[in-house]
Enzyme design. Structure first.
Site, PDB file in Angstrom:
ATOM      1  N   PHE A  88       9.423   6.870  -3.483  1.00 13.43           N
ATOM      2  CA  PHE A  88       8.256   6.337  -2.776  1.00 13.43           C
ATOM      3  C   PHE A  88       8.108   6.950  -1.378  1.00 13.43           C
ATOM      4  O   PHE A  88       6.997   7.019  -0.837  1.00 13.43           O
ATOM      5  CB  PHE A  88       8.387   4.807  -2.687  1.00 13.43           C
ATOM      6  CG  PHE A  88       7.104   4.074  -2.376  1.00 13.43           C
ATOM      7  CD1 PHE A  88       5.968   4.248  -3.163  1.00 13.43           C
ATOM      8  CD2 PHE A  88       7.033   3.191  -1.307  1.00 13.43           C
ATOM      9  CE1 PHE A  88       4.783   3.564  -2.873  1.00 13.43           C
ATOM     10  CE2 PHE A  88       5.859   2.503  -1.009  1.00 13.43           C
ATOM     11  CZ  PHE A  88       4.728   2.699  -1.798  1.00 13.43           C
TER      12      PHE A  88
ATOM     13  N   PRO B 281       8.061  10.025  -0.053  1.00 12.70           N
ATOM     14  CA  PRO B 281       7.076  11.084   0.213  1.00 12.70           C
ATOM     15  C   PRO B 281       5.654  10.525   0.342  1.00 12.70           C
ATOM     16  O   PRO B 281       4.877  10.975   1.186  1.00 12.70           O
ATOM     17  CB  PRO B 281       7.186  12.004  -1.012  1.00 12.70           C
ATOM     18  CG  PRO B 281       8.557  11.777  -1.540  1.00 12.70           C
ATOM     19  CD  PRO B 281       8.843  10.316  -1.281  1.00 12.70           C
ATOM     20  N   TYR B 282       5.329   9.531  -0.479  1.00 10.70           N
ATOM     21  CA  TYR B 282       4.006   8.912  -0.430  1.00 10.70           C
ATOM     22  C   TYR B 282       3.803   8.181   0.897  1.00 10.70           C
ATOM     23  O   TYR B 282       2.768   8.332   1.557  1.00 10.70           O
ATOM     24  CB  TYR B 282       3.864   7.949  -1.614  1.00 10.70           C
ATOM     25  CG  TYR B 282       2.581   7.156  -1.622  1.00 10.70           C
ATOM     26  CD1 TYR B 282       1.360   7.758  -1.889  1.00 10.70           C
ATOM     27  CD2 TYR B 282       2.597   5.788  -1.369  1.00 10.70           C
ATOM     28  CE1 TYR B 282       0.183   7.026  -1.891  1.00 10.70           C
ATOM     29  CE2 TYR B 282       1.430   5.042  -1.377  1.00 10.70           C
ATOM     30  CZ  TYR B 282       0.224   5.667  -1.638  1.00 10.70           C
ATOM     31  OH  TYR B 282      -0.933   4.945  -1.638  1.00 10.70           O
ATOM     32  N   VAL B 283       4.801   7.419   1.313  1.00 12.14           N
ATOM     33  CA  VAL B 283       4.705   6.692   2.583  1.00 12.14           C
ATOM     34  C   VAL B 283       4.576   7.674   3.749  1.00 12.14           C
ATOM     35  O   VAL B 283       3.788   7.467   4.678  1.00 12.14           O
ATOM     36  CB  VAL B 283       5.927   5.762   2.796  1.00 12.14           C
ATOM     37  CG1 VAL B 283       5.824   5.038   4.137  1.00 12.14           C
ATOM     38  CG2 VAL B 283       6.041   4.755   1.661  1.00 12.14           C
TER      39      VAL B 283
ATOM     40  N   LYS C  61       1.007   9.036   3.870  1.00 14.76           N
ATOM     41  CA  LYS C  61       0.084   8.039   4.422  1.00 14.76           C
ATOM     42  C   LYS C  61       0.343   7.834   5.924  1.00 14.76           C
ATOM     43  O   LYS C  61      -0.593   7.636   6.694  1.00 14.76           O
ATOM     44  CB  LYS C  61       0.221   6.704   3.665  1.00 14.76           C
ATOM     45  CG  LYS C  61      -0.131   6.766   2.169  1.00 14.76           C
ATOM     46  CD  LYS C  61      -1.549   7.247   1.897  1.00 14.76           C
ATOM     47  CE  LYS C  61      -2.577   6.145   1.825  1.00 14.76           C
ATOM     48  NZ  LYS C  61      -3.938   6.670   1.492  1.00 14.76           N
TER      49      LYS C  61
END
Lengths: 216, 216
Positions: free
Chosen positions: B128, B130-132, B135
């Protein structure tokens, strides 16, 4: 001058620590991810700090305390999983900038890739594009800090032996450059404050490295 | 008010276009990646624009021309390959901001994730994170633009039917929220200029959506 080499265990990093240790007026502190990587640097007489770039800013700042310059030559590289690309090449780089600031270190030398402009992200093939994007945003962030930065954009890296000669300018024709020469270019950059707030591309060439870097 | 919905073919996006089309004073332009996705939106009476977020800024700006607001609800999501995470969630978002600016659109609503602070990157598990991070940097960039932005940080998204009631504030306790309610929250945000230059977390709750958004 004491230099924290972030990504010391990479191929450029190892040459760099070695060249720094050869200088009378410079000392390297090798930032490495694992304790078992330390002996190579200890054998060169360099200090080491075991820190993961996925750690927090405070941990990285601890390693940066007391140094005069930080060189960011860590890289997941274009061949690592893209999950590491954003976490190391972008977020690791930004955390290192913040850590330098927190530790009161002004001088920051970034090893970028040859072309990190927006157009280069669009032009890159799909496996390389995430890496170019990460470097694009890291470079952009560094320019907006008040660190005394230099961004070095080397050409295609090879493992050939260093020649001591390069071509360096804001824009040069695409070409190759031995990692060993990139390490020498970094040392010359650290020795020439005229490179502060500048960035340049560098490939193999015919100008002695000190002269090429001085002319930036 | 004409609203470009970037990521219209996503689950939130479909609800959003539908809700916008239901309003007397609003119209949606659905930005979609493939021509075959158009019929859903045409059936709602919405305009469409076929643009890939990996295209250049000029192409995205063409789609943004003449609209009054841009909503960025595109997302590779945490389950896409991390190569798309940096190219869509970060670079696609930044290109959309630049495109809005180029097209003279001031209002920009970003659908972020619940917590995009630096600490949240460190706290996230490795799939998770990389996504955070993507964003985090997209939000940070948006705050530094002179767009009239609002950043919405929804809780864990579900496909439950909307309840019309939420809890919204700068910080709320972690919780779930139906995608349908997120779409209603976006509409309320577009209708309330008091949300400009603000960001807030939103989860399921007991306050009618209009009231909750007005109180931000």
């Amino acid at each position: 001058m004491k230099v924290l080499v972030v990504g010391a265990n990479g191929q450029i990093g190892k040459h760099l620590v070695s060249f720094i240790q050869d200088r009378d007026n410079m000392k390297a502190k090798a930032m490495i991810r694992k304790q078992e990587q330390a002996s190579f640097f200890e054998n060169l007489g360099a200090e080491t700090a075991v820190v993961d770039l996925e750690d927090d800013i405070e941990t990285i700042a601890e390693a940066a305390k007391g140094v005069d310059a930080v060189v960011f030559t860590a890289g997941s590289g274009p061949n690592t999983g893209p999950d590491k690309t954003i976490l190391i090449d972008l977020d690791g780089a930004v955390k290192t900038m913040e850590a330098a600031k927190a530790a009161g270190v002004k001088r920051f030398v970034m090893i970028s890739s040859f072309d990190t402009r927006r157009e280069a992200i669009l032009a890159a093939n799909s496996s390389f594009a995430p890496y170019v994007a990460a470097k694009h945003y890291a470079d952009e962030r560094l320019r907006s800090t008040d660190l005394d930065y230099t961004i070095i954009h080397p050409g295609k890296l090879t493992n050939d032996g260093g020649t001591g000669q390069v071509e360096a300018a804001i824009e040069v024709e695409r070409g190759e450059i031995p990692r060993e020469d990139v390490a020498s270019v970094i040392v010359a950059t650290l020795e020439n404050d005229s490179t502060i707030s500048k960035e340049y591309q560098v490939v193999g060439g015919t100008t002695p490295i000190q002269d090429a870097v001085k002319s930036i």
